[in-house]
Scaffold this active site. Structure first.
Site, mmCIF file in Angstrom:
data_model
loop_
_atom_site.group_PDB
_atom_site.id
_atom_site.type_symbol
_atom_site.label_atom_id
_atom_site.label_comp_id
_atom_site.label_asym_id
_atom_site.label_seq_id
_atom_site.Cartn_x
_atom_site.Cartn_y
_atom_site.Cartn_z
ATOM 1 N N HIS A 100 30.963 45.394 44.283
ATOM 2 C CA HIS A 100 32.059 46.361 44.317
ATOM 3 C C HIS A 100 33.336 45.649 44.764
ATOM 4 O O HIS A 100 33.346 44.980 45.808
ATOM 5 C CB HIS A 100 31.746 47.499 45.285
ATOM 6 C CG HIS A 100 32.784 48.585 45.276
ATOM 7 N ND1 HIS A 100 32.833 49.557 44.294
ATOM 8 C CD2 HIS A 100 33.829 48.835 46.112
ATOM 9 C CE1 HIS A 100 33.862 50.366 44.537
ATOM 10 N NE2 HIS A 100 34.478 49.941 45.627
ATOM 11 N N CYS A 135 55.946 2.971 57.599
ATOM 12 C CA CYS A 135 54.510 2.889 57.887
ATOM 13 C C CYS A 135 54.038 1.465 58.112
ATOM 14 O O CYS A 135 53.099 1.226 58.877
ATOM 15 C CB CYS A 135 53.713 3.537 56.760
ATOM 16 S SG CYS A 135 54.111 2.917 55.118
ATOM 17 N N ASP A 193 28.691 54.444 46.357
ATOM 18 C CA ASP A 193 29.137 53.203 47.015
ATOM 19 C C ASP A 193 28.973 53.267 48.528
ATOM 20 O O ASP A 193 29.806 52.778 49.281
ATOM 21 C CB ASP A 193 30.614 52.897 46.673
ATOM 22 C CG ASP A 193 30.848 52.788 45.180
ATOM 23 O OD1 ASP A 193 29.904 52.424 44.461
ATOM 24 O OD2 ASP A 193 31.982 53.059 44.736
#
Length: 922
Positions: A117, A727, A153
């Site tokens: 559902h 870096c 449901d």
């Protein structure tokens, strides 16, 4: 893992009851997992077309039953129930079922029945759950798999999954992004849990329970006396079925493609709408309508009572297009398309010009089939699902197709909202929104953040901050472009041509790019022009040349006589790649990773650093103008913890390329490791290829037999290049004792000559640090060095002026145990240690006593010594009598905690390719 393996030995005999492509996919996955489907119970053929679930089952030889109904006059039909019971199912699986199934059938199997559902029960019970999720403005959507009950449901919950609802999500968005793919996986997981005896039965709570009926067209009229958000929810909650409508010019007009519009009121032509207190505006982007709070909604498409759909922007010119006169080639194409329609609409005797595709029985799955068949015959004709909905009658469809075939229906010019600034003797225009699927759009939740000019602390622009929903949209766009789009079909040389064109555009606008890079990152303009932008252009040109040179190999193998075998390999793109880049070289890091990624044929979602998004967004603009198809390149500014993390965990991302700090890289690896564990217990994610370029503490060894002035100059560049935000910066200098003092003196003399100031000033040597938090971290780093006993020879302080400027700094007498000897500063801090004269192995040992291994350097005239040391240094790059000399053709990457994988050079391509081996017997 043994328990996991044993659990999956439990297989069940299943009956699948339902229909649709969703049901078909659940059926296929369950069979693949080894469960036996003993029967499929689905709906009768419609207009001569079997349901997709029936088609898949019939192909496999699975018994298929097509009952028009299971009950008559409120009672089960005994012949139907008997046919069902004859298959001997142990569990009923109802993935999507529109029929009412009797409780005799629901309760018949040993394990009962489970049903899917599409809502988070107990909320939105009923048949239009997805629609009501949007209509009521829920922030969360999801689905429930529960033990089937009498149709209300209310049965016990087995499992639930939820997702965020984006501000502009439609029913289709939620279904395609989450409810469909994750629902299939969850149905399979639920069956496994039942097979293993581990499936829970959790009673549904009564609190929060709602039940809403099926939304029908007559109930979907728009009530205009509401805020814009409520109107938007009503429209998108009915898109595409049944369609929210209103009256315009005395006819019913249905609205599709709604989004909230947070901007100034655009220019447009007024359009009166019945019931609305204010006229709408037909603009170049669509129809703008207003809520009672004065806020706006943009509607993209309109559909009239006769079924014709048009772009809302064309409302006043909808009837002005004259019919086209077709050429002989186009007439043949029209007849080929007519034959395709006839093959789909087998119930229609003759396809007339007036034949309506949908009114003749076609559904959304037939749209996909029709477009794929057309593409097979006419690869140059690129049609989208939306084109079919806008031209449902055959004659209209042919007119639209021919216009596209001729190129007359080119997309409107890319719409970009800029922040413009007059700076550096020019006007720079900077996009500030997310770039998803070829469009610049606001973040789904509307959130923004300020990006700051580090030279003075002022706000440059308010930039969209991407949400999780934006990540999902970008990944979905990249996946679609890779799997079904023009990019995936494009030949390698055409791909290279686009990359060359993009490089040309970047070069043509290099001054603007360098200016944006300078004000956003603090890079000195001359460096930004030469390195940040210049090397980015070179990178794209280098990899553009690789596009048509990616090759496999033939491999001799043992022959199984008398047969012969041919074995060869293919290099293939991986798919959707997530690229996360740092803030020190915003554009260049983008280029290093994305150029190799694109050359290999992948699509990408790139997250720039939160503090430096602007050149990445400008790059997105140039990629669109270069002609890259929609969805190939997507750029998401925003939080690394939110966007970057979600990308690294996203199940549709096949590769993660990251450049940044080691702690963040470790977090990505932790996610990757968790995926390995998780994948053994769930089908909810995937394993990814990962490459990481992380931090460094690169040693630079300076021997007494070097050219000292050159070593001073290069050593300073090794530390202070790009304000130390580099870096591969030399994080620690080892200087031979006999030249140590002279080296330090010369360095300090040179520092005093450096000009610190406005990065746009051509005479500036040293600009501001990237952002305030980083400056504060560097100052703390220097304080730590002093506290531990290192000698602060120069600098270590913030420069007294606006902005985030720091003095170039020199430390000496640094001992190996000190914090500044072990940890990266990522700033303009030179850390110097002595080593004894002639102690080559000793200094080599000290240089390798680090967890990092990105780069290293040696200065000496003795080439034998240099080569000996280069072999022993544990670093991905070794510079000898130079530093910072990188080139697009040379591989770049580190060892140990500096990461793994390579950028640049041929090796970078292999980071974005996979190898497939093929063996043919002949």
């Amino acid at each position: 893992f043994n328990s996991f393996y044993q659990a999956y030995q439990q297989k069940l005999k299943l009956a699948l009851i339902g229909q649709s492509i969703f049901g078909q996919e659940v059926y296929n996955k369950l069979r693949k997992e080894g469960h036996k489907v003993v029967g499929v119970f689905t709906v009768p053929d419609k207009n001569g077309q079997a349901d997709p679930l029936a088609l898949a089952a019939e192909k496999d030889g699975t018994p298929v039953f097509k009952f028009p109904k299971w009950r008559a006059k409120g009672k089960p039909i005994q012949e139907v129930v008997a046919a069902y019971k004859s298959v001997g199912a142990e569990l009923n699986v109802l993935p999507f079922c529109t029929q009412f199934i009797p409780m005799d059938v629901i309760n018949s199997p040993k394990h009962g029945s489970i049903i899917y559902h599409p809502s988070i029960l107990p909320r939105h019970r009923g048949a239009s759950a997805i629609n009501w999720t949007l209509i009521q403005g829920d922030k969360k959507a999801g689905f429930t798999i529960f033990w089937a009950d009498d149709g209300l449901d209310t049965g016990p919950i087995l499992l639930q999954r939820e997702c965020d609802v984006g501000q502009n999500d439609t029913v289709d968005d939620l279904y395609n992004r989450f409810l469909f793919p994750e629902g299939i996986k969850a149905m399979v997981e639920a069956v496994h849990l039942i097979a293993d005896g581990k499936a829970p039965r959790i009673p549904q709570p009564t609190e929060g329970a709602t039940y809403e009926g099926i939304q029908k067209k007559e109930n979907a009229e728009i009530s205009w006396d509401q805020p814009a958000a409520a109107l938007h929810n009503w429209i998108r909650g009915h898109d595409k079925v049944p369609g929210a409508w209103t009256r315009i010019d005395d006819q019913v007009v249905t609205f599709y493609g709604s989004s909230l519009l947070d901007a100034s009121v655009p220019a447009g032509q007024e359009l009166a709408i019945k019931g609305a207190s204010r006229p709408g505006l037909v603009t170049k982007n669509g129809l703008v309508v207003f809520g009672n709070d004065g806020k706006m909604i943009l509607v993209r498409n309109l559909q009239f009572e006769d079924g014709k759909m048009i772009p809302a922007s064309k409302y006043f010119s909808a009837d002005e297009t004259a019919a086209l006169e077709l050429t002989e080639e186009e007439k043949k194409m029209a007849e080929d398309i007519r034959a395709i329609w006839k093959g789909i609409l087998s119930n229609v005797a003759v396809i007339e010009d007036s034949t309506d595709f949908f009114k003749s029985g076609a559904s959304s799955m037939h749209v996909v089939r029709m477009l794929e068949e057309i593409k097979q015959k006419y690869s140059g004709l690129q049609l989208q699902n939306e084109d079919v909905y806008m031209a449902t009658k055959f004659a209209d469809f042919i007119q639209m197709a021919v216009r596209k075939f001729r190129g007359e229906d080119k997309e409107e010019e890319l719409v970009i909202d800029y922040v413009s600034k007059n700076v550096n003797n020019m006007t720079v225009n900077m996009p500030y929104q997310c770039f998803i699927n070829g469009q610049f759009i606001n973040a789904d939740d509307g959130k923004t953040y300020d990006t700051i000019n580090p030279a003075d602390g002022s706000v440059i622009a308010s930039v969209s901050s991407a949400s999780l929903a934006d990540v999902d949209k970008a990944v979905a766009a990249a996946k679609e472009a890779f799997e079904n789009g023009e990019w995936g079909r494009m030949n390698a040389r055409e791909r290279g041509r686009l990359m060359y064109r993009l490089a040309d555009l970047m070069e043509e606008h290099q001054e603007e790019l360098a200016t944006i890079e300078s004000i956003d990152s603090g890079a000195v303009y001359t460096l930004a022009l030469k390195t940040h932008v210049g090397m980015s252009v070179q990178t794209f040109r280098y990899f553009a040349g690789w596009c048509d040179k990616i090759q496999g190999a033939t491999i001799p193998i043992n022959q199984a006589r008398p047969n012969h075998n041919l074995t060869f390999t293919k290099k293939e793109p991986i798919g959707v790649c997530a690229i996360v880049i740092p803030w020190n070289y915003p554009l260049m890091m983008l280029a290093w990773k994305s150029a190799a990624c694109l050359a290999a044929g992948n699509t990408l979602v790139l997250k720039p650093a939160q503090v430096t998004p602007l050149t990445s967004l400008k790059f997105a603009e140039f990629s669109a103008k270069a002609g890259f198809p929609k969805g190939v390149i997507n750029i998401l500014p925003g939080s690394g913890g939110l966007v970057g993390q979600h990308l690294s965990e996203h199940p549709d991302v096949r590769k993660v390329g990251f450049t940044g700090s080691t702690p963040t890289g470790k977090q990505i690896m932790k996610s990757w490791f968790n995926m390995i564990i998780y994948i053994f217990y769930s089908a909810a994610t995937n394993l990814k290829k990962v490459s990481l370029e992380l931090g460094g503490k690169s040693p630079l060894i300076i021997f007494s037999d070097c050219e000292l002035d050159r070593a001073v100059k290069m050593g300073m560049g090794a530390v202070y290049f790009n304000k130390g935000e580099n870096c591969i910066a030399a994080g620690r200098l080892f200087v031979e004792e006999s030249i140590h003092d002279e080296f330090v003196r010369k360095v300090v003399e040179e520092i005093k000559k450096m000009k610190i100031g406005d990065p746009l000033d051509r005479s500036t040597d040293h600009g501001p640090q990237n952002h305030k938090a980083h400056l504060e971290k560097l100052l703390q780093y220097c304080e730590t060095g002093v506290k531990e006993g290192a000698t602060l020879v120069y600098g270590g302080r913030q420069v007294r002026r606006p902005g985030f400027f720091m003095e170039p700094t020199v430390f000496t007498d640094v001992e190996d145990h000190m914090y500044i000897a072990q940890e990266e500063s990522f700033g303009p801090v030179m850390v110097i240690s002595k080593f004894k004269n002639g102690d080559v192995d000793g200094v080599l040992r000290r240089a390798n006593t680090t967890e990092y291994g990105l780069a290293s350097g040696i200065f000496t005239k003795d080439i034998s010594k240099a080569l000996y040391i280069s072999e022993k240094l544990e670093a991905g790059t070794v510079f000898i009598n130079t530093y910072n000399k990188t080139d697009v053709a040379a591989p770049f990457g580190g060892f140990k905690q500096s990461g793994f994988g390579k950028d640049l050079g041929e090796e970078a391509l292999h980071e974005y390719l996979r190898t497939k081996a093929i063996t043919v017997e002949y």
